[in-house]
Design a protein around this motif. Structure first.
Motif, PDB file in Angstrom:
ATOM      1  N   GLU A  95       1.186  -0.807   0.002  1.00  0.00           N
ATOM      2  CA  GLU A  95       0.154  -0.059  -0.043  1.00  0.00           C
ATOM      3  C   GLU A  95       0.762   1.196  -0.079  1.00  0.00           C
ATOM      4  O   GLU A  95       1.217   1.497   0.771  1.00  0.00           O
ATOM      5  N   TRP A  96       0.865   2.197  -0.637  1.00  0.00           N
ATOM      6  CA  TRP A  96       1.425   3.925  -0.972  1.00  0.00           C
ATOM      7  C   TRP A  96      -0.165   4.817  -1.304  1.00  0.00           C
ATOM      8  O   TRP A  96      -0.230   4.674  -2.052  1.00  0.00           O
ATOM      9  N   LEU A  97       0.485   5.413  -0.423  1.00  0.00           N
ATOM     10  CA  LEU A  97      -0.667   6.981  -0.080  1.00  0.00           C
ATOM     11  C   LEU A  97       0.273   8.154  -0.685  1.00  0.00           C
ATOM     12  O   LEU A  97       1.719   8.582   0.278  1.00  0.00           O
ATOM     13  N   VAL A  98       0.361   8.909  -1.399  1.00  0.00           N
ATOM     14  CA  VAL A  98      -0.404  10.093  -1.493  1.00  0.00           C
ATOM     15  C   VAL A  98      -0.597  10.990  -0.666  1.00  0.00           C
ATOM     16  O   VAL A  98      -1.599  10.757   0.027  1.00  0.00           O
ATOM     17  N   ALA A  99       0.366  11.348   0.536  1.00  0.00           N
ATOM     18  CA  ALA A  99       0.442  12.608   1.855  1.00  0.00           C
ATOM     19  C   ALA A  99       0.492  13.381   2.301  1.00  0.00           C
ATOM     20  O   ALA A  99       2.378  12.499   2.385  1.00  0.00           O
ATOM     21  N   ASP A 100       0.472  13.622   3.290  1.00  0.00           N
ATOM     22  CA  ASP A 100       0.757  14.777   4.154  1.00  0.00           C
ATOM     23  C   ASP A 100       1.664  14.058   4.567  1.00  0.00           C
ATOM     24  O   ASP A 100       0.045  14.218   5.817  1.00  0.00           O
ATOM     25  N   MET A 101       2.847  13.441   6.314  1.00  0.00           N
ATOM     26  CA  MET A 101       2.920  13.082   6.476  1.00  0.00           C
ATOM     27  C   MET A 101       2.362  13.739   8.053  1.00  0.00           C
ATOM     28  O   MET A 101       2.185  13.008   8.857  1.00  0.00           O
ATOM     29  N   ARG A 102       2.369  14.973   8.383  1.00  0.00           N
ATOM     30  CA  ARG A 102       1.407  15.586   9.271  1.00  0.00           C
ATOM     31  C   ARG A 102       0.327  15.642   9.032  1.00  0.00           C
ATOM     32  O   ARG A 102      -0.625  15.457   9.871  1.00  0.00           O
ATOM     33  N   ALA A 103      -0.429  15.252   8.001  1.00  0.00           N
ATOM     34  CA  ALA A 103      -1.878  14.514   7.550  1.00  0.00           C
ATOM     35  C   ALA A 103      -2.544  13.121   8.232  1.00  0.00           C
ATOM     36  O   ALA A 103      -3.729  12.994   7.559  1.00  0.00           O
ATOM     37  N   VAL A 104      -1.287  12.731   8.531  1.00  0.00           N
ATOM     38  CA  VAL A 104      -1.530  11.072   7.903  1.00  0.00           C
ATOM     39  C   VAL A 104      -2.576  10.467   9.337  1.00  0.00           C
ATOM     40  O   VAL A 104      -1.973  10.366  10.681  1.00  0.00           O
ATOM     41  N   ALA A 105      -3.761   9.654   9.367  1.00  0.00           N
ATOM     42  CA  ALA A 105      -4.655   9.469  10.467  1.00  0.00           C
ATOM     43  C   ALA A 105      -5.179   7.898   9.531  1.00  0.00           C
ATOM     44  O   ALA A 105      -6.022   8.037   9.117  1.00  0.00           O
ATOM     45  N   LEU A 106      -4.634   6.631   9.821  1.00  0.00           N
ATOM     46  CA  LEU A 106      -4.919   6.249   9.161  1.00  0.00           C
ATOM     47  C   LEU A 106      -6.023   5.341  10.100  1.00  0.00           C
ATOM     48  O   LEU A 106      -6.910   4.043   9.229  1.00  0.00           O
ATOM     49  N   HIS A 107      -6.242   5.154  11.546  1.00  0.00           N
ATOM     50  CA  HIS A 107      -7.017   4.894  12.226  1.00  0.00           C
ATOM     51  C   HIS A 107      -6.598   3.160  12.215  1.00  0.00           C
ATOM     52  O   HIS A 107      -8.047   2.332  12.193  1.00  0.00           O
ATOM     53  N   ARG A 108      -5.785   2.903  12.178  1.00  0.00           N
ATOM     54  CA  ARG A 108      -4.810   1.817  12.182  1.00  0.00           C
ATOM     55  C   ARG A 108      -3.290   1.396  12.960  1.00  0.00           C
ATOM     56  O   ARG A 108      -3.015   2.925  12.954  1.00  0.00           O
ATOM     57  N   ARG A 109      -2.986   0.983  13.455  1.00  0.00           N
ATOM     58  CA  ARG A 109      -1.508   0.314  14.496  1.00  0.00           C
ATOM     59  C   ARG A 109      -0.831  -0.301  13.287  1.00  0.00           C
ATOM     60  O   ARG A 109      -1.394  -1.797  13.121  1.00  0.00           O
ATOM     61  N   PHE A 110       0.592  -0.317  14.282  1.00  0.00           N
ATOM     62  CA  PHE A 110       1.575  -1.383  13.128  1.00  0.00           C
ATOM     63  C   PHE A 110       2.360  -1.588  13.932  1.00  0.00           C
ATOM     64  O   PHE A 110       1.989  -0.655  15.356  1.00  0.00           O
ATOM     65  N   ASP A 111       3.068  -2.931  13.452  1.00  0.00           N
ATOM     66  CA  ASP A 111       4.115  -2.681  14.200  1.00  0.00           C
ATOM     67  C   ASP A 111       5.615  -2.320  14.515  1.00  0.00           C
ATOM     68  O   ASP A 111       6.113  -2.402  15.163  1.00  0.00           O
ATOM     69  N   GLY A 112       5.215  -1.940  13.247  1.00  0.00           N
ATOM     70  CA  GLY A 112       6.757  -0.756  13.342  1.00  0.00           C
ATOM     71  C   GLY A 112       6.312   0.842  12.292  1.00  0.00           C
ATOM     72  O   GLY A 112       5.231   0.102  10.938  1.00  0.00           O
ATOM     73  N   ILE A 113       7.045   0.895  12.885  1.00  0.00           N
ATOM     74  CA  ILE A 113       7.241   3.193  11.850  1.00  0.00           C
ATOM     75  C   ILE A 113       8.648   3.278  12.250  1.00  0.00           C
ATOM     76  O   ILE A 113       9.497   3.203  12.848  1.00  0.00           O
TER      77      ILE A 113
END
Length: 200
Positions: free
Chosen positions: A89-107
């Motif tokens: 999954e690859w998303l065009v977005a400003d990192m300051r506006a990221v709100a994916l409403h899910r959690r990840f094992d790593g960032i």
């Protein structure tokens, strides 16, 4: 330096091909990526904030069986990620506006966070916390000391900023992370200042 900060995305958009060539495939970051992976479960989900063109960092994580979600504000970079790794999954977005409403094992935010002004960087630690699963690892690069600098890339001014190292440590703590490893200007990794922390 606000105007220089506003130009960062455009620089990467205009020079995406050149940046891909200049960056190349050398993976100096491998020891740090391996430390990051050691904190994750098998076949982890990883959020790559400021993923660029997906090589070589995301490529290595894909090879290690990570399920990638990458975010970058430069659509030219994301197009390359989608071509290389269409199953992720690859998303065009400003990192300051990221709100994916899910959690990840790593960032991961490798060489991306430091293109933001100080106040925007501070807000990103809330984003890290919002997207981190229990026990998640977060890894990012910063400057070695507080301040702003403007370098150049392909003849254009390229903005960088850093908070004080103690402030980064406090922001991690306040958002539920403990620092696992931190090295200032690591000579084995291009003199990057690197942070690896884990959600408590």
């Amino acid at each position: 330096m606000a105007s220089e900060a506003d130009q960062v995305v455009g620089i990467y958009q205009r020079h995406a091909d050149a940046w891909s060539r200049d960056r190349g495939d050398e993976l100096r970051e491998k020891p740090w990526l391996d430390r990051f992976l050691a904190l994750l479960p098998p076949r982890p989900t990883v959020l790559d904030i400021g993923c660029g063109n997906g090589a070589p960092i995301a490529r290595y994580l894909v090879e290690q069986q990570c399920r990638m979600t990458g975010v970058d504000a430069a659509s030219a970079m994301i197009a390359r990620c989608r071509d290389r790794f269409p199953e992720h999954e690859w998303l065009v977005a400003d990192m300051r506006a990221v709100a994916l409403h899910r959690r990840f094992d790593g960032i991961v935010a490798w060489n991306s966070l430091f293109h933001l002004p100080a106040e925007d960087q501070r807000q990103m630690f809330t984003t890290f916390g919002d997207h981190a699963a229990p026990g998640a690892a977060v890894m990012f690069t910063s400057g070695p000391a507080a301040g702003e600098q403007v370098g150049t890339y392909r003849g254009e001014p390229l903005y960088h900023a850093s908070l004080d190292l103690d402030e980064y440590r406090a922001l991690l703590h306040d958002n539920g992370f403990d620092v696992a490893t931190q090295v200032v200007e690591d000579p084995s990794c291009g003199r990057h200042t690197i942070w690896l922390a884990q959600r408590t």
